[in-house]
Structures are given as C-alpha cells and as structure tokens.
Design a protein around this motif. Structure first.
Motif, mmCIF file in Angstrom:
data_model
loop_
_atom_site.group_PDB
_atom_site.id
_atom_site.type_symbol
_atom_site.label_atom_id
_atom_site.label_comp_id
_atom_site.label_asym_id
_atom_site.label_seq_id
_atom_site.Cartn_x
_atom_site.Cartn_y
_atom_site.Cartn_z
ATOM 1 N N UNK A 189 -2.730 46.530 95.191
ATOM 2 C CA UNK A 189 -4.057 46.293 95.768
ATOM 3 C C UNK A 189 -4.425 44.827 95.873
ATOM 4 N N UNK A 190 -5.273 44.524 96.854
ATOM 5 C CA UNK A 190 -5.981 43.262 96.923
ATOM 6 C C UNK A 190 -7.474 43.565 96.889
ATOM 7 N N UNK A 191 -8.284 42.592 96.496
ATOM 8 C CA UNK A 191 -9.716 42.809 96.315
ATOM 9 C C UNK A 191 -10.487 42.243 97.500
ATOM 10 N N UNK A 192 -11.378 43.064 98.053
ATOM 11 C CA UNK A 192 -12.341 42.604 99.053
ATOM 12 C C UNK A 192 -13.730 43.036 98.597
ATOM 13 N N UNK A 193 -14.751 42.515 99.254
ATOM 14 C CA UNK A 193 -16.131 42.777 98.859
ATOM 15 C C UNK A 193 -16.876 43.378 100.032
ATOM 16 N N UNK A 200 -19.171 52.073 104.495
ATOM 17 C CA UNK A 200 -18.073 51.686 103.612
ATOM 18 C C UNK A 200 -16.706 52.122 104.150
ATOM 19 N N UNK A 201 -16.509 53.373 104.623
ATOM 20 C CA UNK A 201 -15.181 53.730 105.153
ATOM 21 C C UNK A 201 -14.726 52.808 106.279
ATOM 22 N N UNK A 202 -15.638 52.477 107.194
ATOM 23 C CA UNK A 202 -15.275 51.571 108.287
ATOM 24 C C UNK A 202 -14.910 50.193 107.755
ATOM 25 N N UNK A 203 -15.687 49.680 106.823
ATOM 26 C CA UNK A 203 -15.394 48.373 106.260
ATOM 27 C C UNK A 203 -14.051 48.324 105.556
ATOM 28 N N UNK A 204 -13.737 49.373 104.803
ATOM 29 C CA UNK A 204 -12.462 49.408 104.088
ATOM 30 C C UNK A 204 -11.275 49.418 105.049
ATOM 31 N N UNK A 205 -11.323 50.297 106.052
ATOM 32 C CA UNK A 205 -10.194 50.394 106.978
ATOM 33 C C UNK A 205 -10.077 49.138 107.843
ATOM 34 N N UNK A 206 -11.217 48.564 108.241
ATOM 35 C CA UNK A 206 -11.171 47.328 109.023
ATOM 36 C C UNK A 206 -10.532 46.207 108.221
ATOM 37 N N UNK A 207 -10.948 46.062 106.975
ATOM 38 C CA UNK A 207 -10.374 45.016 106.136
ATOM 39 C C UNK A 207 -8.881 45.252 105.921
ATOM 40 N N UNK A 208 -8.489 46.495 105.718
ATOM 41 C CA UNK A 208 -7.077 46.822 105.565
ATOM 42 C C UNK A 208 -6.290 46.439 106.816
ATOM 43 N N UNK A 220 1.861 48.556 106.911
ATOM 44 C CA UNK A 220 2.302 49.461 107.974
ATOM 45 C C UNK A 220 1.131 49.871 108.860
ATOM 46 N N UNK A 221 -0.044 49.317 108.576
ATOM 47 C CA UNK A 221 -1.258 49.679 109.311
ATOM 48 C C UNK A 221 -1.349 48.851 110.585
ATOM 49 N N UNK A 222 -1.661 49.466 111.728
ATOM 50 C CA UNK A 222 -1.824 48.697 112.970
ATOM 51 C C UNK A 222 -2.908 47.633 112.827
ATOM 52 N N UNK A 264 -5.034 55.753 100.064
ATOM 53 C CA UNK A 264 -5.326 55.067 98.801
ATOM 54 C C UNK A 264 -6.527 54.140 98.951
ATOM 55 N N UNK A 265 -6.651 53.459 100.077
ATOM 56 C CA UNK A 265 -7.795 52.564 100.279
ATOM 57 C C UNK A 265 -9.097 53.345 100.348
#
Length: 570
Positions: A189-193, A200-208, A220-222, A264-265
């Motif tokens: 993992x890496x940490x974001x805020x 939250x789901x959109x923010x997590x996937x966007x950051x990923x 492996x994420x586009x 996992x994210x």
C-alpha cells in the motif's frame, strides 16, 4: 487522539469539502472508529456590491462546501478564470488567514482593478493525487480582481484549492491504495488522503489510477484518463468501476492483478460488499460471478498469522501472554544463552549473544544450530518468507544481511541506508518495506525504505530511506502497527509515551494528549504493541522492568525483574 489528515485532489475534480467557520458540529464514528463531522455546508455565492475583500473571503469560504462542490467557489471568479481554474491540481491546508486590500488602481482603459492580499500559515500541502508534499515558506498570495458587469471577481485563482485546518481535520482521512511489487506476488500500500462520504469510492479509484509514486512498485490499473465517470454504489453495496479500455484483451494474470488492486483499495469504503469492474468490451468475472467480493484476492495480501510477545528473563525465553509469563518449550525456555535480543518465528529462534558480535539460530526445538558473526548487531527480525534480517555496523558502515532457511547469510545492498546509524528496525507484514530508527542531528528519527525484489521475489536491495517526520521528539523502538502505520515510543512532557502514525508522518495518535492511558514516566526503552490485535501493549523501562497495558485498562508494572529482548513474533 487526533487524526492528521488532508484532502485528496482526485475527489476535488468535482469540488472541495469543508465546514462552516462557526456553529455546532455533530460527530459520529467513521469506519475506523474515529470521530468525523457530518455537518453539511452550502456556502452562498457572491453578494451584489461586495467589496474586493468580501469577494476573497467568500471565495475562501466557498471552497469549504460539503458535500464536495466547487461550483459556488467558481462563481467568485471571472468567466475566463472559472473556465481555466485547475481546482484539482493540489490542496493547501491553511490556518490563521488574514485578508487585506493591497491596492486599487485604474488601468489605461479606465477599467478598475484591485489587489487583495491573503496571508496565512500553511499546515499541509498535497499533490493532485492526495500525497503529502513538502510545504515551502509561507508567502503572501495576491488575488487580482476585476469588475464583471459591475461586480468584483477574481481573475487569478490559485492552482488547486485552499481549505482550513478544521475542515481537513473533520472531513478527511488517510487511506491505503494498493500496488504490486516487482514480481507481482504481493500487494503493497501507499497512503493518500481523501474526503470521507459518498465520493470516497471515486476518490480511491481515481488516486489508484493515477499510479504509484514508487520506482519499485507496479500497477495493472488503466490510467486515470480511462476511468469513466464516478464510481457508483448501489443499495446492495456493490460498486461499479468503469474503464474505457479493453479488458477482454488482457491476459488472465493481468485481469486478476487489476481486480486485486481495485478490490483491496475499495476495502476502505464502509459497507461495501463487492465490486463490478467494466471495460468497453467486457466485465471482469470472479469465476462465473460478475461481482468481485470485497474479501477476494486475499492471496496477494500479507499472511494472516497470530502474533505473540516474547522476552528473556532469568536467562529463560518466555512468552508474555497478556499479564502471564510462561516459558517457551525446548531448551530456549531453560537456557537463553544470556541473549540481549531475540527474534521468534513459527519455525526458528534467533538470539543476539552478549557483546552483540554473534547471533545464534536454531529451530524451535533448539536443533540445527548455526551462528553468524557481526559487529554491533541490533535486534534481528524474521520476515513473512521465513528469512532472518540482520543489521550491524562493521567499520562504521551499516550492513544488512539476509539469512534464508539455509545456513549462509548474504549481503543486501543497503544504498543510502549504509550511512545511517540504525538503532532498531522492523520488516512490514507484507514484506514490502522496512521501518527503522536511526541517529539524526543529535537525536533519533524514523525512516521507511522500500524492499527491492527481482522477478523471482528475491530481495535485491533497499530503496533510499524516506524520513517519517511525525513531529514527535526522540522516536525509538519502531515496529509496524499495520502495513501503512508505525507504532513507536517518543518523548512528551509526560515522559516517554506510545505513539502511532502513518508512514508519511501524518495521522499521529497517542502521546501525552492523545486521550489514551498514560505510561508512567519510567523512561520506556522497548515496545511491543497490538501483538494480539486487541490494544494490548508491553514496554520495558530504563531499569529493564516489564510494564503491561491490558485492553481498556491502565498501564501497570507486570514484573520488576530484568528483562531483555522484548519482541513480537509468531
């Protein structure tokens, strides 16, 4: 305990969250049991006839909308500025704002302009992905205002958004996003805020999708540009993630790794049951099921093992079970060779002998003995692959070695770590990082470095040590509370206390003002915390006595004999 957290700019693609500057705040527990504000705030747009200072103050307030929105803030800008404002290009968290009129002038065309100056104290800065970045010196920010149809508007908004410290404390939390190590065998993992709430789901996937900041991890994420719209969640707790890329063309291994990163994210989202992942030509399936369970892909995470606490007392290796001591079975329970430090795994025991020039290793039954020499050996650690990590400092240079299941130790290139005087260290549960305590400027400091691996999962070296600046004086006895959080001892006005922090130095908890039980001022030297994942903790003090913190209780002296080698193991 206070959470230090900041806003993720990925969430701010559609706005910026915040709270009003006054009034009551209702609080409930979030998914990690920490208080968070649930106040909704809808700021007003610019009033007719507002002065330049009032426009700037209103603009700052409008960036504190919750739920997230930058629409009102944009109304304080000229149309041209609103069209070009890069509101998602970072976040500045500030305190003590002071707004004043710098000057008002007439241009050559008799068009009046004003300059309003903002002075403030920068608390934190984020990049567009939500990672903390080093804040520079505080300098005044000048907003230039011009009149649009007789009303003052801002012509030069800053890149990104600005939010108050109270906003950031109330609405944002640190979250892990997951990438793979080089061989693609484990998630790290890496940490974001990010802002809590529906986005939250959109923010997590966007950051990923914006990728990893590490040169040692892979994804492996586009790319984020392929992420379509927001991540929606239905009434059954199923999140839909949609990409414009072809997923059908991916190899099965690539599809599995992509799904694992996203699942996992998104585990950080409260109440989520599963995930559907769509491409422009296919949906990723889990067998025959279109829904990926939120608990899927556990094989890529750290091993689930029961942790125990051990120490040496009376020349016997004992297991510390709550407030009870019991000898370990086998010869180590009767003769611990006067060990000054120990490391215990499910299969073996390693002991640093007096003088710190030799480590003795046997199996749990005391058989298959072997030894390795060193100079100034510190407490060793076993990793999840069953390898023993040895750190010493021959000739004033820090050396790192690995002892696999065989007898022979091999050196691990330590890079810049070789220049640090390391006092304690620990390997993360996922094997992806090493945390360490080292000398710095007459005191100690915490660092984290990546574990470098080749395609066969063989450790090939350590990345550059990254300072973990928690603000806690004299941190020591560091270990991992989770794959993204450290637990350690540090100085306070009430003596040495237990602290916890994220690996980027934010989100500091504990200490003298954290609201938890205070350790008596006994100058604690060694710590084991949460070995049973129930909030238990043990420390030894400057007199080598053993102290115990039971769940929901206060610290108490458990045994006043001389203990050494306090450690956590399998």
């Amino acid at each position: 305990m206070r959470w230090v957290a900041v806003a993720l700019t990925a969430v701010l693609v559609s706005g910026c969250a915040g709270i009003p500057s006054s009034g009551p705040v209702q609080r409930v527990a979030d998914d990690r049991g920490k208080p968070q504000s649930t106040v909704r705030y809808a700021p007003v747009g610019p009033a007719r006839g507002a002065s330049p200072q009032q426009i700037v103050r209103g603009y700052l307030d409008a960036m504190l909308a919750y739920p997230v929105s930058t629409g009102t803030a944009a109304a304080y800008l000229t149309p041209e500025a609103a069209d070009t404002w890069k509101s998602a290009n970072g976040v500045t968290v500030y305190a003590e704002p002071r707004v004043s009129l710098a000057r008002s002038t007439l241009s050559d065309g008799d068009e009046q302009t004003s300059v309003v100056e903002l002075r403030s104290t920068t608390v934190e800065r984020l990049d567009r992905q939500g990672r903390t970045v080093r804040a520079g010196q505080d300098e005044p920010r000048s907003y230039i205002l011009a009149k649009v149809r007789g009303q003052w508007r801002i012509t030069n908004p800053q890149a990104g958004v600005m939010v108050t410290r109270s906003y950031y404390t109330d609405y944002f939390r640190a979250f892990p996003i997951y990438f793979f190590d080089a061989p693609g065998q484990r998630l790290v993992p890496e940490v974001v805020h990010l802002a809590v709430g529906d986005q939250l789901p959109t923010g997590l996937v966007t950051s990923l999708a914006l990728g990893t900041s590490s040169g040692t991890l892979r994804t492996y994420v586009p790319r984020a540009s392929a992420l379509q719209s927001s991540v929606s969640v239905n009434d059954q707790g199923i999140a839909d993630v949609q990409f414009s890329n072809s997923l059908a063309r991916l190899a099965e291994d690539q599809r599995n790794h992509l799904a694992a990163q996203i699942v996992w994210t998104l585990r950080a989202v409260p109440g989520l049951a599963g995930v559907r992942i769509f491409g422009d030509d296919a949906i990723l399936r889990a067998g025959d099921d279109r829904v990926q369970s939120i608990g899927a892909w556990g094989e890529f995470g750290p091993l689930a093992v029961d942790r125990h606490t051990y120490a040496v007392v009376g020349n016997r290796l004992v297991e510390v079970d709550g407030g009870t001591l019991k000898r370990v079975s086998g010869p180590w329970g009767t003769d611990a060779l006067e060990a000054v430090d120990v490391a215990v795994s499910g299969a073996a025991i390693a002991a640093v002998l007096p003088g710190r020039s030799r480590v003795r290793i046997t199996d749990r039954d005391g058989k298959s003995p072997r030894s390795h020499d060193g100079e100034g050996l510190i407490a060793p650690r076993w990793d999840e692959d069953g390898q023993l990590w040895l750190v010493d400092r021959p000739d004033g240079v820090t050396r790192v070695r690995l002892v696999p299941s065989g007898d022979k130790a091999r050196a691990v290139p330590a890079g810049r770590l070789s220049g640090l005087t390391v006092r304690s260290f620990d390997v993360s549960p996922d094997g992806g990082r090493v945390a360490l305590e080292a000398d710095r400027r007459g005191s100690t400091a915490l660092y984290v470095c990546d574990v470098l691996r080749d395609g066969k999962n063989r450790v090939t070296g350590l990345g550059a040590p990254q300072l973990v600046d928690t603000g806690v004086p004299a941190p020591h006895s560091v270990s991992w509370a989770s794959t993204t959080r450290l637990v350690f001892l540090g100085s306070t006005e009430a003596g040495v206390q237990v602290h916890e922090a994220a690996i980027d130095g934010t989100d500091v908890e504990g200490g003298a003002t954290g609201g938890g039980p205070l350790l008596p001022d006994v100058r604690a030297t060694h710590l084991v915390a949460d070995a049973g994942a129930d909030g238990s903790a043990w420390v030894t003090d400057s007199r080598k006595r053993l102290w115990y913190l039971a769940p929901g209780r206060s610290w108490r002296l458990l045994d006043d004999r001389a203990f050494s080698g306090l450690t956590s193991g399998d």
